[in-house]
Motif scaffolding. Structure first.
Motif, mmCIF file in Angstrom:
data_model
loop_
_atom_site.group_PDB
_atom_site.id
_atom_site.type_symbol
_atom_site.label_atom_id
_atom_site.label_comp_id
_atom_site.label_asym_id
_atom_site.label_seq_id
_atom_site.Cartn_x
_atom_site.Cartn_y
_atom_site.Cartn_z
ATOM 1 N N VAL A 45 21.037 42.596 3.745
ATOM 2 C CA VAL A 45 19.755 43.033 4.292
ATOM 3 C C VAL A 45 18.938 41.809 4.684
ATOM 4 O O VAL A 45 18.827 40.845 3.918
ATOM 5 C CB VAL A 45 18.998 43.882 3.250
ATOM 6 N N GLN A 46 18.376 41.845 5.871
ATOM 7 C CA GLN A 46 17.544 40.745 6.339
ATOM 8 C C GLN A 46 16.148 40.828 5.714
ATOM 9 O O GLN A 46 15.596 41.927 5.569
ATOM 10 C CB GLN A 46 17.428 40.772 7.868
ATOM 11 N N LEU B 96 13.070 41.162 6.247
ATOM 12 C CA LEU B 96 12.070 41.478 7.273
ATOM 13 C C LEU B 96 10.667 41.635 6.700
ATOM 14 O O LEU B 96 9.679 41.572 7.436
ATOM 15 C CB LEU B 96 12.471 42.771 7.991
ATOM 16 N N LEU C 114 14.327 43.691 1.075
ATOM 17 C CA LEU C 114 13.752 43.261 2.347
ATOM 18 C C LEU C 114 12.763 42.112 2.164
ATOM 19 O O LEU C 114 12.275 41.564 3.154
ATOM 20 C CB LEU C 114 13.048 44.433 3.035
ATOM 21 N N THR D 287 16.695 53.625 16.198
ATOM 22 C CA THR D 287 17.535 53.602 15.004
ATOM 23 C C THR D 287 17.189 54.787 14.122
ATOM 24 O O THR D 287 16.026 54.937 13.730
ATOM 25 C CB THR D 287 17.325 52.300 14.221
ATOM 26 N N SER E 193 18.588 53.067 6.844
ATOM 27 C CA SER E 193 18.342 52.130 7.936
ATOM 28 C C SER E 193 17.294 51.117 7.486
ATOM 29 O O SER E 193 16.086 51.358 7.655
ATOM 30 C CB SER E 193 17.867 52.840 9.207
ATOM 31 N N ASP F 133 16.305 48.314 8.714
ATOM 32 C CA ASP F 133 15.452 47.823 9.798
ATOM 33 C C ASP F 133 14.357 48.836 10.122
ATOM 34 O O ASP F 133 13.187 48.479 10.300
ATOM 35 C CB ASP F 133 16.287 47.549 11.050
ATOM 36 N N ALA G 76 11.735 49.019 7.343
ATOM 37 C CA ALA G 76 10.825 47.869 7.363
ATOM 38 C C ALA G 76 9.713 48.061 8.384
ATOM 39 O O ALA G 76 8.564 47.655 8.147
ATOM 40 C CB ALA G 76 11.611 46.595 7.665
ATOM 41 N N ARG G 77 10.030 48.688 9.508
ATOM 42 C CA ARG G 77 9.019 48.878 10.567
ATOM 43 C C ARG G 77 7.848 49.746 10.104
ATOM 44 O O ARG G 77 6.744 49.627 10.636
ATOM 45 C CB ARG G 77 9.663 49.497 11.801
#
Length: 450
Positions: free
Chosen positions: A240-241, A243, A271, A377, A432, A434, A437-438
């Protein structure tokens, strides 16, 4: 993908012909029985659920994660079961609804991972039909791993004997639990009452474990159960990046906002986020933070107290005015509307970050798996609520059901007002990272059809 063998342990999937049969009572009693004997027990819940895991976590002393071949995915299920088998003497998976209900069902999970099924049947006002139900559950799907059947709410010793005699295969009988108020787990409109909300919850589990200990199931050694083993993939998951590195997320957590998957908290930390918790019911104001998560729960049961949280209301308004994000799920969103009408018809002024009102209904308003597309996504999850919202806001997006066409304007609305984002949709963040995180970043989100 190649795989490697894993350690074997005992395992069981506790299922039933329908909801309300006593799956949680039996699963938690079995976990408590072995945990208090010094064994390491790990428990899981099949399908989306926030309430049953509270009891399973109390019984095992460990976090309880969900297993769902669609929402969490087969790879996630395999990794969690494998990790549990590496440390546990016993793995317990509580099913969802009836054994074959839903797509995917508890039977699908049992078949995919070789989990032997323990069928719990509410035997009130039943005798010979008990045998027919047990036979049907075992043989409806050929080859389903099977352990046996346990009767719940047995009226007397004579009644138990009638139930046992109704089985075609005597070895399938694993005993019966009596009708007993001391270990019955109380329910309300969304499911079981949380363990933390009751006095002496451990005493309830001990009473259930004591009753189970007197049954053939309770007397069986773990060595007599079929060995359970999960092949672990040798290829590691994509990391996991970070973010959310350097960002602090404030999370409401108390009896009004208790619908939190432990896996979601783990993912936020992976995250890079720092998590701080606050309790609106305890009078806490908003901690210093970059983003806020208001999870689901029971704001309708605490609307009077929440209505009086003026300092928190003002702090949330200032947070939003500064452009810092708020993600509000189901009950969390309900608290952000101007008005909440409880089941008794009393209207309560709420926190007013979203225009309009929500009102409790007598019947279930929505239930089932859903997905939400963020930046293209899909973020998977589900919906389950009794209230309906009325607002002048135009939905920024709507969730969709998996693999099914649906009419325009259906699905759960996602409302956006500045940096405030709310929906009845409960998200499973690890589906998901990503997209999850958004929800906690200040940049605008581009929604799309999943």
């Amino acid at each position: 993908m190649t795989s490697q063998g894993a350690r074997a342990c005992a395992a069981v999937l506790v299922a039933a012909p329908a909801s309300g049969q006593g799956k949680t009572t039996v699963a938690a009693a079995l976990a408590r029985l072995h945990a208090r004997q010094g064994r390491t027990v790990r428990a899981f819940k099949c399908g989306p659920d926030f309430l049953d895991p509270h009891w399973l976590a109390l019984a095992t002393g460990a976090p309880v994660h969900s297993l769902d071949l669609w929402m969490t995915g087969e790879a996630d299920c395999r990794a969690r079961l494998g990790a549990a088998a590496e440390v546990a003497d016993l793995v317990i998976v509580e099913g969802v609804m009836g054994l074959f209900d839903g797509a995917p069902s508890a039977a699908d999970l049992a078949e995919r991972f070789g989990l032997p099924v323990l069928a719990v049947i509410d035997a009130r006002a039943m005798a010979g039909t008990f045998g027919a139900l047990a036979f049907g559950l075992q043989h409806f799907r050929p080859g389903l791993p099977w352990l046996g059947v346990l009767a719940n709410r047995v009226a007397s010793e004579r009644h138990g004997g009638m139930l046992q005699e109704a089985l075609r295969e005597p070895a399938q009988w694993l005993g019966g639990l009596p009708k007993a108020g001391e270990f019955a787990l109380p329910e309300r409109h969304l499911g079981l009452v949380g363990a933390a909300e009751l006095d002496h919850p451990i005493a309830r589990l001990d009473a259930a474990a004591d009753a189970l200990a007197a049954t053939p199931l309770g007397r069986r050694s773990l060595d007599s159960l079929p060995p359970f083993r999960v092949d672990l993939p040798t290829v590691s998951m994509t990391p996991v990046q970070p973010l959310l590195a350097g960002r602090t997320i404030a999370i409401a957590r108390d009896a009004a906002f208790a619908f939190i998957y432990p896996a979601n908290l783990d993912l936020l930390q992976a995250l890079g986020a720092r998590l701080v918790f606050f309790s609106p019911l305890a009078g806490d104001t908003l901690p210093a933070c970059d983003a806020v998560w208001l999870p689901g729960g029971y704001p309708e049961l605490h609307a009077g107290v929440l209505s009086a949280c003026h300092a928190l209301r003002d702090a949330l308004a200032a947070h939003a005015a500064a452009g810092r994000p708020i993600w509000a799920e189901c009950g969390g969103m309900m608290a952000l509307f101007e008005t909440l009408v409880a089941a008794d018809g009393v209207a309560h002024a709420m926190w007013g970050l979203l225009p309009g009102r929500v009102a409790m209904q007598k019947r279930l308003a929505a239930l089932g798996p859903q997905q939400l597309a963020l930046q293209g996504t899909p973020l998977r999850g589900h919906t389950f609520h009794y209230s309906l919202s009325e607002t002048t806001l135009v939905p920024a997006a709507r969730t969709t059901r998996p693999g099914a066409a649906q009419a325009a304007g259906t699905g759960e609305a996602v409302y956006v007002r500045g940096s405030v984002r709310g929906s009845y949709f409960h998200a499973w963040f690890p589906s998901s990272p990503d997209a999850a995180a958004r929800l906690f970043l200040p940049a605008p989100i581009a929604f799309a059809d999943a």
